[in-house]
Scaffold this active site. Structure first.
Site, mmCIF file in Angstrom:
data_model
loop_
_atom_site.group_PDB
_atom_site.id
_atom_site.type_symbol
_atom_site.label_atom_id
_atom_site.label_comp_id
_atom_site.label_asym_id
_atom_site.label_seq_id
_atom_site.Cartn_x
_atom_site.Cartn_y
_atom_site.Cartn_z
ATOM 1 C CG HIS A 253 -1.810 1.141 1.383
ATOM 2 N ND1 HIS A 253 -3.185 1.046 1.272
ATOM 3 C CD2 HIS A 253 -1.564 2.440 1.672
ATOM 4 C CE1 HIS A 253 -3.734 2.236 1.469
ATOM 5 N NE2 HIS A 253 -2.757 3.100 1.721
ATOM 6 C CD GLU A 254 1.683 3.227 3.705
ATOM 7 O OE1 GLU A 254 1.730 4.309 3.114
ATOM 8 O OE2 GLU A 254 0.716 2.901 4.418
ATOM 9 C CD GLU B 238 -5.490 6.177 1.703
ATOM 10 O OE1 GLU B 238 -5.816 5.080 2.188
ATOM 11 O OE2 GLU B 238 -4.350 6.633 1.798
ATOM 12 C CG HIS C 157 0.159 6.083 -0.779
ATOM 13 N ND1 HIS C 157 -0.921 6.798 -1.245
ATOM 14 C CD2 HIS C 157 -0.288 5.400 0.293
ATOM 15 C CE1 HIS C 157 -1.975 6.553 -0.485
ATOM 16 N NE2 HIS C 157 -1.628 5.707 0.451
ATOM 17 C CG HIS D 199 -7.923 7.399 5.378
ATOM 18 N ND1 HIS D 199 -7.714 8.694 5.804
ATOM 19 C CD2 HIS D 199 -6.695 6.863 5.186
ATOM 20 C CE1 HIS D 199 -6.417 8.925 5.874
ATOM 21 N NE2 HIS D 199 -5.779 7.838 5.501
#
Length: 581
Positions: free
Chosen positions: A367-368, A391, A371, A453
């Site tokens: 996920h990070e 997100e 980004h 989110h």
């Protein structure tokens, strides 16, 4: 988790001609016959060729040389300049050049664009975050930088005890609305979700000091290793004269550091790279500081491999460089985040809320890192609907990496953070976003004012339905149920096809200001590129968007049902989505 916003030799010759021919300018490129109508076989790599770092750099330089001609062809103003950011090349030789924009030397927030070109250099289309030329009255502000910082501190709502100095405010042109204005972009620090050193961007009008926008700046959630959540795995290390380090030369030189609980404001303060005399790491529990590092190293390597093998993408910025990662950041930090300013990732150790489980699970690491991929491509602004898409993109690819890794201890599913020991059993669910009581399962006109989110649920829900279709299934040992907002039923196209569509849309057609309606347009164009304008895949993508209340379904082309990637589902009942909140 909290997030931040911040070609090949064959085409170099065509680009080097220094001339650009304009065929048509439109919102998204005209459909191209990259796949015959009705077929379901997509070009590999989401249609993109693989590039070395050198050929990519040369392609960007050549695009830079063509920037002035391109700006003229697009009808931009004489005070505007284009700065080449990235170039992608399709299997058929078509190119997609991503530019940032400046106005009289000032950065233009919301000025990014993508130009689509045929192999011969003819412009076939374009996608602009701000349509048309930039026009403002002047570039002399009424407010000083110190004034702007003071205004930003008063406007900041994502942090407490906010502070900012005159050096923290930069003059920009803000073009995220219909009318561009002269503004300041201020960086405010204070206590927030990411901890005591949270950072927030606040955009204020350079004349009136009115707040124009604000968003968080942290993008948040072969040796052998024994991780806390991934179990015993193989990881790439580097041998030195005195032993081994957690340096992964096979994945861009990614280095895992022990932050030694340094504060978020300076995570390098006490940091040291992990090193030891033997090549066995961690013991599977948090009693060893190496265990969380194993989780992070493994997760980032699998993410790199997924992007490389699925889309021919070499690292976050597609240039072969790995981003450093820091584990054991701060104390009691139930968070992880990517920061494009330092090109690095941070992982906390969790808190009492999740039994102090390190925030280094496989889908969180992916996920990070995703980004970072978003920052390097569409750079979706981390507020409003574009923030929700930002997100959702990380949730989508975090999930896809989990499937790709095929780790027996962390099977692929559409739950986010299910290994973090959260009280509810997960952080988010893609099949049923509203199950957490906050996330949106269906688009509403107020989606842009919802926390990113939670508005991400719309994109997550779309992706699940596009991939898996409707109905109850058990995936990865967990119950899933594809229930729609319009009571429709349909089959999915398979997760790999859905991911290829999303990646191509993100990297080729989306810009910083793309909203959900724009994402629908971008994914339909991507599906047309990959599978054909009249393909069943494109039709089902439109059905999935209609199922989350974004647009209507296209007419059924009647070309049959695609065969999705098998997930070995078995029927299992679960609670359907409860609506928008």
């Amino acid at each position: 988790m909290n997030r931040k916003n911040t070609l090949a030799a064959g085409v170099a010759a065509a680009l080097a001609l220094g001339s650009v021919t304009m065929l048509a300018t439109q919102s998204t490129a005209a459909p191209r016959p990259t796949a015959a109508a009705g077929t379901s076989v997509a070009p590999p790599g989401a249609g993109f060729k693989a590039m070395t770092a050198d050929t990519r750099d040369e392609a960007i330089r050549t695009a830079g040389r063509n920037a002035a001609a391109t700006a003229r062809e697009l009808g931009l103003g004489p005070d505007e300049r284009l700065v080449a950011k990235d170039v992608l090349i399709d299997a058929d030789g078509a190119r997609h050049v991503r530019y940032d924009r400046t106005y009289r030397g000032l950065p233009v927030i919301g000025g990014d664009l993508v130009v689509h070109l045929a192999e011969d250099g003819t412009i076939t289309g374009s996608d602009l975050a701000h349509q048309g030329a930039i026009r403002i009255a002047g570039t002399t502000p009424k407010l000083t930088a110190a004034d702007a910082s003071a205004k930003a501190v008063k406007h900041a709502r994502h942090v407490k005890k906010a502070k900012a100095g005159s050096k923290d405010s930069t003059l920009v042109v803000y073009a995220v609305g219909k009318i561009p204005v002269l503004a300041y972009r201020s960086t405010v620090t204070g206590e927030g979700e990411t901890g005591p050193a949270s950072r927030q961007a606040v955009i204020v009008d350079a004349t009136s000091g009115a707040a124009l926008d604000q968003y968080e700046l942290h993008q948040t959630v072969t040796g052998t290793g024994n991780g806390v959540t991934v179990g015993q795995v193989s990881i790439e290390t580097t041998q030195t004269s005195s032993g081994y380090t957690l340096t992964d030369a096979a994945h861009g030189g990614t280095i895992i550091y022990d932050s030694y609980n340094s504060p978020q404001s300076n995570p390098r303060q006490n940091a040291r790279a992990f090193s030891k005399t033997t090549n066995s790491w961690g013991n599977g529990t948090s009693s060893s500081r190496e265990s969380a590092a194993v989780d992070a190293s493994y997760g980032l390597a699998k993410t790199w491999d997924y992007y490389k093998n699925s889309f021919n993408r070499s690292g976050i910025r597609n240039n072969g460089s790995g981003a450093p990662a820091y584990v054991h950041v701060d104390t009691g930090l139930l968070n992880a985040f990517y920061d494009d300013n330092c090109f690095c990732m941070f992982f906390g150790d969790g808190s009492s809320q999740n039994s102090n489980t390190p925030v280094t699970t496989l889908d969180v690491a992916a996920h990070e890192m995703s980004h970072g991929v978003t920052a390097a491509t569409a750079n979706l602004t981390y507020s409003g609907e574009s923030g929700g898409l930002n997100e959702a993109t990380s949730d989508i690819f975090g999930t896809m990496v989990e499937f790709y890794a095929n780790n027996t201890g962390d099977q692929g599913d559409y739950y986010i953070g299910e290994k973090l020991n959260m009280s509810g059993g997960y952080m988010r669910r893609m099949d049923n976003p509203a199950a957490d009581g906050n996330s949106l399962s269906c688009w509403t006109s107020s989606a842009g004012s919802v926390d990113v989110h939670y508005s991400s649920g719309i994109g997550n829900h779309f992706f699940y339905l596009a991939a898996e279709g409707t109905g109850a299934k058990t995936i990865g040992g967990r119950s899933h149920n594809g229930t729609t907002c319009n009571n429709d039923t349909f089959s999915g196209i398979g997760k790999d096809k859905a991911a290829a569509v999303w990646y191509r849309a993100l990297s080729t057609y989306m810009t910083s200001t793309t909203n959900y309606a724009g994402a629908r347009t971008a994914t339909l164009q991507a599906a047309a590129d990959l599978y054909g304008t009249n393909s069943q895949e494109r039709y089902l993508v439109s059905k999935a968007w209609a199922a989350v209340s974004v647009g209507t379904a296209l007419p059924d082309p009647g070309t049959g049902t695609p065969t999705p990637t098998p997930t070995d589902p078995t029927p299992s009942p679960t609670t359907p989505p409860s609506g928008t909140r």
